[in-house]
Design a protein around this motif. Structure first.
Motif, PDB file in Angstrom:
ATOM      1  N   ALA A  14       0.755  -1.273  -0.113  1.00  0.00           N
ATOM      2  CA  ALA A  14      -0.034   0.195   0.048  1.00  0.00           C
ATOM      3  C   ALA A  14       0.938   1.197  -0.120  1.00  0.00           C
ATOM      4  O   ALA A  14       0.453   2.363  -0.595  1.00  0.00           O
ATOM      5  CB  ALA A  14      -1.156  -0.006   1.262  1.00  0.00           C
ATOM      6  N   GLU A  15       1.977   1.308   0.725  1.00  0.00           N
ATOM      7  CA  GLU A  15       2.700   2.215   0.820  1.00  0.00           C
ATOM      8  C   GLU A  15       3.401   2.717  -0.459  1.00  0.00           C
ATOM      9  O   GLU A  15       3.694   3.887  -0.932  1.00  0.00           O
ATOM     10  CB  GLU A  15       4.193   2.309   1.852  1.00  0.00           C
ATOM     11  N   GLN A  16       4.053   1.650  -1.124  1.00  0.00           N
ATOM     12  CA  GLN A  16       4.560   1.714  -2.749  1.00  0.00           C
ATOM     13  C   GLN A  16       3.402   2.397  -3.556  1.00  0.00           C
ATOM     14  O   GLN A  16       3.679   3.232  -4.405  1.00  0.00           O
ATOM     15  CB  GLN A  16       4.924   0.376  -3.143  1.00  0.00           C
ATOM     16  N   LYS A  17       2.048   1.799  -3.579  1.00  0.00           N
ATOM     17  CA  LYS A  17       1.384   2.431  -4.198  1.00  0.00           C
ATOM     18  C   LYS A  17       0.775   4.023  -4.151  1.00  0.00           C
ATOM     19  O   LYS A  17       0.481   4.804  -4.883  1.00  0.00           O
ATOM     20  CB  LYS A  17      -0.143   1.676  -4.215  1.00  0.00           C
ATOM     21  N   LEU A  20       3.458   6.116  -5.474  1.00  0.00           N
ATOM     22  CA  LEU A  20       3.242   6.013  -6.922  1.00  0.00           C
ATOM     23  C   LEU A  20       2.210   7.054  -7.205  1.00  0.00           C
ATOM     24  O   LEU A  20       2.466   7.930  -8.169  1.00  0.00           O
ATOM     25  CB  LEU A  20       2.931   4.779  -7.409  1.00  0.00           C
ATOM     26  N   ILE A  21       1.085   7.031  -6.666  1.00  0.00           N
ATOM     27  CA  ILE A  21       0.115   8.180  -6.764  1.00  0.00           C
ATOM     28  C   ILE A  21       0.585   9.339  -6.727  1.00  0.00           C
ATOM     29  O   ILE A  21       0.285  10.193  -7.505  1.00  0.00           O
ATOM     30  CB  ILE A  21      -1.212   7.370  -5.821  1.00  0.00           C
ATOM     31  N   LYS A  22       1.140   9.614  -5.572  1.00  0.00           N
ATOM     32  CA  LYS A  22       1.725  10.987  -5.066  1.00  0.00           C
ATOM     33  C   LYS A  22       2.619  11.448  -6.431  1.00  0.00           C
ATOM     34  O   LYS A  22       2.572  12.671  -6.873  1.00  0.00           O
ATOM     35  CB  LYS A  22       2.281  11.012  -3.892  1.00  0.00           C
TER      36      LYS A  22
END
Length: 64
Positions: A14-17, A20-22
């Motif tokens: 979840a942290e990687q996603k 990526l979104i940011k």
């Protein structure tokens, strides 16, 4: 309102996603001069056995 679609193998945290979104939101906002609030990012996770590369399932090319 720009929409960015990302298709990638399942399994990232979840942290990687979130990162990526940011990052995609910021880069898009700066590149085309829109507010970050107007940028949508949609991530679709695909199981490796459902993704083909060069005629083979990715699950065979990149086993865990």
């Amino acid at each position: 309102m720009p929409m960015i679609r990302v298709e990638m193998f399942a399994g990232r945290s979840a942290e990687q996603k979130k990162t990526l979104i940011k990052s995609l939101t910021k880069a898009t906002s700066e590149a085309i001069g829109v507010s970050e609030a107007s940028v949508d990012v949609v991530i679709t996770e695909v199981a490796k056995e459902n993704w083909g590369l060069g005629g083979e399932p990715a699950s065979e090319k990149f086993p865990d």
